[in-house]
Design an enzyme around this catalytic site. Structure first.
Site, PDB file in Angstrom:
ATOM      1  N   LYS A   1       0.885  -1.133  -0.022  1.00  0.00           N
ATOM      2  CA  LYS A   1       0.012  -0.090   0.065  1.00  0.00           C
ATOM      3  C   LYS A   1       0.794   1.363  -0.117  1.00  0.00           C
ATOM      4  CE  LYS A   1      -1.842   2.577   3.106  1.00  0.00           C
ATOM      5  NZ  LYS A   1      -1.938   3.868   2.548  1.00  0.00           N
TER       6      LYS A   1
ATOM      7  N   GLU B   1      10.394   0.494  10.291  1.00  0.00           N
ATOM      8  CA  GLU B   1      11.316   1.757   9.933  1.00  0.00           C
ATOM      9  C   GLU B   1      10.491   2.904  10.427  1.00  0.00           C
ATOM     10  OE1 GLU B   1      13.311   4.279   9.221  1.00  0.00           O
ATOM     11  OE2 GLU B   1      13.149   4.027   7.029  1.00  0.00           O
TER      12      GLU B   1
ATOM     13  N   CYS C   1      13.431  10.539   7.372  1.00  0.00           N
ATOM     14  CA  CYS C   1      13.318  10.175   8.855  1.00  0.00           C
ATOM     15  C   CYS C   1      14.774   9.872   9.567  1.00  0.00           C
ATOM     16  CB  CYS C   1      12.738   8.573   8.828  1.00  0.00           C
ATOM     17  SG  CYS C   1      13.647   7.397   7.520  1.00  0.00           S
TER      18      CYS C   1
ATOM     19  N   GLU D   1       9.938  14.801  15.919  1.00  0.00           N
ATOM     20  CA  GLU D   1      10.489  14.930  14.819  1.00  0.00           C
ATOM     21  C   GLU D   1       9.440  15.831  13.822  1.00  0.00           C
ATOM     22  OE1 GLU D   1       9.543  11.023  12.692  1.00  0.00           O
ATOM     23  OE2 GLU D   1      11.562  11.183  11.402  1.00  0.00           O
TER      24      GLU D   1
END
Lengths: 476, 290
Positions: A183, A257, A291, A388
């Protein structure tokens, strides 16, 4: 001297968009059962690019069933060398169609053509090429004399590197004999759907790769599907936690991840020009939608006054604008929702008393844009040092001793990446040894390669993608 | 007729042998119901103290040279060999094993410490290496210990099973909080005495005796626990895995046969399978140039 760059746009004509995109199940494009659709927009001007299908639970059922059938009847029985040849074929078609894919990726994602053309697409092709070669050599991978595929892999990928993340998921899964249902993210589905066409063009057996588009609900239906033997997810730590919870107690294997808050440590003996370049690419590459971005600059106090002005001078020269312009350094923020998050977190810094700086920078009138931003006077307690941001925002902290640098760098629940800038080899190795992160870039940053394992410590997830290590996630 | 001196079975935390801070204990019986001793009934606070001790010891243990860790694990085997009669007699009493079966289990446990002593300085070469990246970069991957591992020891193999799950965890540089077999915890406390006299630094192994349903949730949800070995968690395993998801704690699920007796642990060459779940891969890049 003041000079301007003439526009140098890459042509869109290489891309032929369809108005509507169906799901790709069992080798064919097929409409969703419920008829639900979403649209994907060009984040640089907010125009609609195409409409695509939202896969419901029954569509996910069909895709998983097709993947299971392909696994049982074809793919797991095929000689490794033959599987590998399909992957080599896919790699070649990607190389042939790389300009089309690069332009399409820039349109759908907003990232500069310079990056899609020179980074994303070459890495995508290389990833398929690398894992193609593993398909008939798995007995030599150090995972036992006869490692076996797991079955059907449910894979969910993010919007920041749409096709590259697809390659990281699909190539090792297929090389090891698994079949996949993937997806893509709801804001960047288009290159995955062109990849489906490439699978057809390569005559990949039906059902080996299935692409279901949609948003969070589709993703949940996929990762929680009882027919999935393996779940692989790249995305936010929050969703990663939910997925880890949902597979608990099952036999499903899981790799994650997730997020990061990478520290980029600049020692007083660093080569300053290179360090400035590395800090800039560390946080502004891909608009900071990375990331493993070096989102915390840790600079030794004695050189902070020298480094920061040079850093700002360099940032002021970055060109923000049309992602398809070959001179563009910083493209569009991928979505309105992401832009809101970046604004909210950056504003929280101002409220907590950090100093905010951006170069004078004209933002285009439509689309989602955020000027490159540097935050100074940041302490470890500030939200901008802990959370983040996933945008072009650099938080600057200082340190006095190497011990303090390491302590501050490790003072985060994340552990994905870190950078070290020093001309002294022993200090570099000393620092790298103590950093609790999966990838350490010393005197460089944001480098990727199919042979190089990538993945995090702590709340940045578990498992590795890339290299020999990346095979382990798909073999039992 | 001399009266024997009986042993008080305590916890092993940070290199010391305290009683449970809760002041509680529970009776331990042999397989046919005869009272053997009282064991400490560890509390939530003991579990937290154990994690704290393990975290404190992690920096030092993980930065020892692999050779030095190997020396220490080998020393454990030496000391255990010297006390083999004590452990064999204990296994006869606690588990109702024949003397021959007890001897076999103790021998296998000693040999397993030797086995993992030899792995300490080989695992990095087997799992790590150079990555031939497409560019002028030196690029190298190596395994590192993940940190503090909470180990739920096998319930039906008190010495050999415990050795088989604990030795691989600490061989690679992790520190451990062990929940001993609830029904047969005495061998674990005896083993702690071996560890304490084998140059294993205090805090590298911390031992709790008590009830998995009571202590386990606090270890599984503890933010400073990096990984769980759920081998002996029994029916609680799925629940612990769910709780651990909140901090993305690494989980080794109980494998098939995890509830078997000593015989499922006799394979003399278990390989790397119990080490890799508790290792991280670190990849370091550096440009090459003049």
């Amino acid at each position: 001297m003041i000079f301007d760059y003439a526009p140098a746009p890459e042509s869109r004509s290489v891309v032929r968009l369809r108005e509507n995109y169906d799901l790709f199940i069992d080798g064919e494009f097929t409409p969703g059962k419920d008829g639900d659709q979403m649209s994907t927009v060009n984040p640089a001007d907010e125009t609609e690019l195409a409409r695509f299908t939202v896969a419901g639970a029954s569509d996910v059922d069909r895709a998983v069933a097709a993947a299971r059938r392909a696994y049982d009847t074809v793919w797991s029985r095929m000689a490794g060398a033959e599987r590998g040849k399909y992957l080599f074929r896919i790699a070649r078609v990607i190389q042939e169609r790389s300009r089309e894919l690069a332009v399409l990726e820039s349109l759908d994602n907003g990232k500069p053509i310079k990056e899609t053309r020179d980074v994303d697409l070459p890495l995508v092709a290389a990833h398929f090429f690398y894992y193609a070669g593993w398909a008939d050599k798995l007995a030599h991978a150090g995972l036992g004399p006869d490692p076996r595929p797991l079955g059907v892999a449910a894979q969910v990928i993010p919007w920041n590197f749409p096709l590259l993340m697809l390659a990281w998921k699909v190539a090792p899964a297929l090389a090891t004999g698994n079949t996949v249902v993937l997806k893509p993210a709801e804001t960047t589905p288009l290159t995955a759907l062109v990849f489906a066409q490439i699978c057809q063009e390569a005559d990949l057996p039906p059902g080996v790769v299935n692409i279901v588009t949609g948003a969070g609900e589709t993703g949940r239906a996929l990762v929680e599907h009882p027919g999935a033997d393996k779940v692989a997810f790249t995305g936010s730590t929050e969703v990663g936690r939910q997925i880890a919870r949902s597979v608990a107690g099952s036999d499903k294997r899981l790799t994650l991840e997730l997020g990061g808050k990478g520290a980029n440590i600049v020692y007083d003996d660093a080569a300053v020009d290179q360090a400035v370049e590395g800090v800039v690419s560390g946080i502004f590459f891909n608009q900071g939608h990375v990331c493993c971005a070096g989102s915390r600059l840790l600079v030794q106090e004695s050189i902070a006054d020298e480094l920061l002005p040079r850093l700002k001078d360099r940032i002021a020269k970055l060109r923000l604008g049309d992602p398809l312009d070959k001179n563009t350094d910083i493209g569009a923020i991928n979505s309105a929702a992401q832009l809101r998050r970046i604004r909210e977190l950056t504003d929280s810094g101002a409220e907590e008393g950090v100093e905010r700086w951006s170069p004078s920078c004209d933002l285009p009138p439509s689309g989602y844009w955020f000027a490159p931003t540097v935050l100074t006077g940041v302490s470890q307690a500030h939200r901008v040092a802990r959370e983040e941001i996933f945008g072009p925002v650099l938080s600057v902290l200082t340190f006095r001793t190497p011990e303090e640098a390491v302590t501050k760098a490790n003072n985060t629940p994340y552990g994905l990446s870190a950078g070290v800038w020093t001309e002294k080899g022993s200090r570099m190795l000393w620092t790298a040894e103590r950093l609790r992160a999966g990838v350490i870039w010393s005197n460089t940053f944001n480098k990727f390669d199919p042979t190089s394992p990538f993945g995090g410590y702590k709340e940045s997830g578990y498992g590795r993608e890339g290299g020999r290590h990346g095979l382990e996630a798909y073999l039992g | 007729m001399r009266l024997a001196v009986r042993k008080t079975y305590k916890l092993y935390l940070g290199g010391a042998f305290p009683r449970s801070e809760s002041g509680r204990c529970y009776p331990v019986t042999s397989s046919d119901g005869e009272h053997l001793a009282n064991a400490s009934l560890a509390s939530r606070k003991d579990a937290r103290d154990a994690v704290m001790a393990a975290r404190k010891a992690f920096g030092g243990w993980s930065s020892r040279t692999a050779y030095n860790r190997g020396q220490i694990l080998y020393r454990v085997a030496e000391v255990l060999e010297g006390r083999r009669d004590q452990f064999a007699a204990g296994a006869e009493r606690a588990q109702g094993l024949s003397r021959a079966a007890a001897d076999q289990a103790v021998s296998a446990a000693i040999d397993r410490w030797v086995y993992y002593a030899g792995w300490t300085d080989k695992i990095a070469q087997v799992l790590g290496g150079a990555n031939p990246v497409s560019g002028p970069y030196y690029n190298h991957s190596a395994p590192e210990p993940t940190g503090v591992v909470a180990v739920f020891a096998p319930r039906n193999a008190p010495l050999l099973g415990l050795t088989c799950v604990l030795a691989p965890v600490i061989a690679s540089g992790n520190t451990a909080v062990v929940v001993a077999s609830e029904r047969a915890p005495l061998a674990a406390v005896d083993l702690a005495e071996v560890l304490a006299t084998s140059d294993v630094p205090g805090g590298v192994v911390n031992l709790l005796t008590g009830r998995v349903p009571e202590i386990g949730p606090h270890l599984a949800s503890h933010a400073d626990v990096n990984a769980l070995d759920l081998t002996g968690a029994g029916a609680m395993a799925a629940e612990f895995e769910k709780v651990a998801a909140a901090t993305l704690t690494r989980v080794l699920r109980p494998g098939p046969g995890a509830d078997g007796g000593e015989d499922v642990w006799l394979d003399p060459d278990p390989g790397t399978a119990r080490m890799t779940p508790f290792l991280e891969t670190k990849t370091v890049w550096h440009p090459i140039g003049v």
